[in-house]
Design a protein around this motif. Sequence first.
Motif, PDB file in Angstrom:
ATOM      1  N   UNK A  74       0.900  -1.060  -0.003  1.00  0.00           N
ATOM      2  CA  UNK A  74       0.014   0.062  -0.140  1.00  0.00           C
ATOM      3  C   UNK A  74       0.890   1.206  -0.050  1.00  0.00           C
ATOM      4  N   UNK A  75       1.974   1.106  -0.662  1.00  0.00           N
ATOM      5  CA  UNK A  75       2.777   2.320  -0.843  1.00  0.00           C
ATOM      6  C   UNK A  75       2.352   3.439  -2.261  1.00  0.00           C
ATOM      7  N   UNK A  76       2.884   4.417  -2.034  1.00  0.00           N
ATOM      8  CA  UNK A  76       2.490   5.312  -3.161  1.00  0.00           C
ATOM      9  C   UNK A  76       3.028   4.828  -4.217  1.00  0.00           C
ATOM     10  N   UNK A  77       2.227   5.116  -5.445  1.00  0.00           N
ATOM     11  CA  UNK A  77       2.869   4.613  -7.009  1.00  0.00           C
ATOM     12  C   UNK A  77       3.054   5.862  -7.899  1.00  0.00           C
ATOM     13  N   UNK A  78       3.115   6.765  -7.223  1.00  0.00           N
ATOM     14  CA  UNK A  78       3.056   8.193  -8.067  1.00  0.00           C
ATOM     15  C   UNK A  78       4.657   8.304  -8.569  1.00  0.00           C
ATOM     16  N   UNK A  79       4.949   7.824  -9.684  1.00  0.00           N
ATOM     17  CA  UNK A  79       6.281   7.786 -10.201  1.00  0.00           C
ATOM     18  C   UNK A  79       6.263   8.102 -11.734  1.00  0.00           C
ATOM     19  N   UNK A  80       7.230   8.541 -12.153  1.00  0.00           N
ATOM     20  CA  UNK A  80       7.516   8.817 -13.594  1.00  0.00           C
ATOM     21  C   UNK A  80       7.823   7.796 -14.463  1.00  0.00           C
ATOM     22  N   UNK A  81       7.063   7.035 -15.042  1.00  0.00           N
ATOM     23  CA  UNK A  81       7.096   5.802 -16.000  1.00  0.00           C
ATOM     24  C   UNK A  81       7.407   6.142 -17.264  1.00  0.00           C
ATOM     25  N   UNK A  82       7.525   7.504 -17.704  1.00  0.00           N
ATOM     26  CA  UNK A  82       7.778   7.845 -19.256  1.00  0.00           C
ATOM     27  C   UNK A  82       9.336   7.291 -19.829  1.00  0.00           C
ATOM     28  N   UNK A  83      10.320   7.440 -19.120  1.00  0.00           N
ATOM     29  CA  UNK A  83      11.741   6.729 -19.371  1.00  0.00           C
ATOM     30  C   UNK A  83      11.758   5.391 -19.537  1.00  0.00           C
ATOM     31  N   UNK A  84      10.828   4.671 -18.704  1.00  0.00           N
ATOM     32  CA  UNK A  84      10.677   3.405 -18.985  1.00  0.00           C
ATOM     33  C   UNK A  84       9.822   2.842 -20.293  1.00  0.00           C
ATOM     34  N   UNK A  85       8.705   3.624 -20.351  1.00  0.00           N
ATOM     35  CA  UNK A  85       7.847   3.308 -21.455  1.00  0.00           C
ATOM     36  C   UNK A  85       8.729   3.722 -22.976  1.00  0.00           C
ATOM     37  N   UNK A  86       9.582   4.532 -22.706  1.00  0.00           N
ATOM     38  CA  UNK A  86      10.435   4.927 -23.951  1.00  0.00           C
ATOM     39  C   UNK A  86      11.421   3.556 -24.363  1.00  0.00           C
ATOM     40  N   UNK A  87      11.935   3.167 -23.236  1.00  0.00           N
ATOM     41  CA  UNK A  87      12.819   1.750 -23.332  1.00  0.00           C
ATOM     42  C   UNK A  87      12.024   0.715 -23.734  1.00  0.00           C
ATOM     43  N   UNK A  88      10.953   0.445 -23.381  1.00  0.00           N
ATOM     44  CA  UNK A  88      10.148  -0.570 -23.405  1.00  0.00           C
ATOM     45  C   UNK A  88       9.653  -0.732 -25.215  1.00  0.00           C
ATOM     46  N   UNK A  89       9.385   0.644 -25.531  1.00  0.00           N
ATOM     47  CA  UNK A  89       8.787   0.832 -27.092  1.00  0.00           C
ATOM     48  C   UNK A  89      10.082   0.728 -27.807  1.00  0.00           C
TER      49      UNK A  89
END
Length: 221
Positions: free
Chosen positions: A132-147
């Motif tokens: 139940x920890x906060x999940x407010x994080x910036x996933x955009x760099x990870x999405x760029x790498x995944x794509x």
Amino acid sequence: MKFTVFLKESFSFLLSYLILSFFLFLLNPNPILALVEAVLSFLFSLIMTFQIQKKKEREKQKLSSYSFLSRFFDGLTLQKPVQRAYEDSLVYLLGYQERKSFEECIDHPDSIYQLYDYQKAFQEVILKARNDESLLADYKPLLVSLNRDAKACEEKIQKAEESMKSTLLFTLCFFFLCLLFVMINSALAEMMKKEVFSFLSLLMGSLFYPSILYMIQRRLS
């Protein structure tokens, strides 16, 4: 990959290999060597095609995992609940990995799926959700790498398929023209009857296309 699945997916290639083997059989004037040449060419091509299809299947599984993760992290970026983002992403695993419930995922985040280089990133999100920890994080760099990785997988699969088709067409045309030229040129046909040409034909014919398939298979590694 099951052999029955391989036969179904590669039927058009296997039919083309039979045609190629027939051309090779007709080109070699020695009937015994001609039969050996045709059989070896077909078997070597079959083996290499099976290896290519196995590697393509692994690339498709990678692509499935990357697509799953991309949809998952994109959902989190849109501030969807973790369970909703997870369940929306499961469609990309269909046919490649057994889909698990969110509860199973919470219990075993480290081993539930094969996620390659992104196993740890996925595990961290699930552990935070479990605690139940906060999940407010910036996933955009990870999405760029995944794509980027997903695109690389797609390109590998597409290039392998295109290379197999184009080189097979070239090989069929090449040996058909050789056969045609031998049939209309009596001097060449007479020269081909020499034993040395029969052995050269055996060597070149049985290895020509399988060697090309081997290079395609290496590029998929």
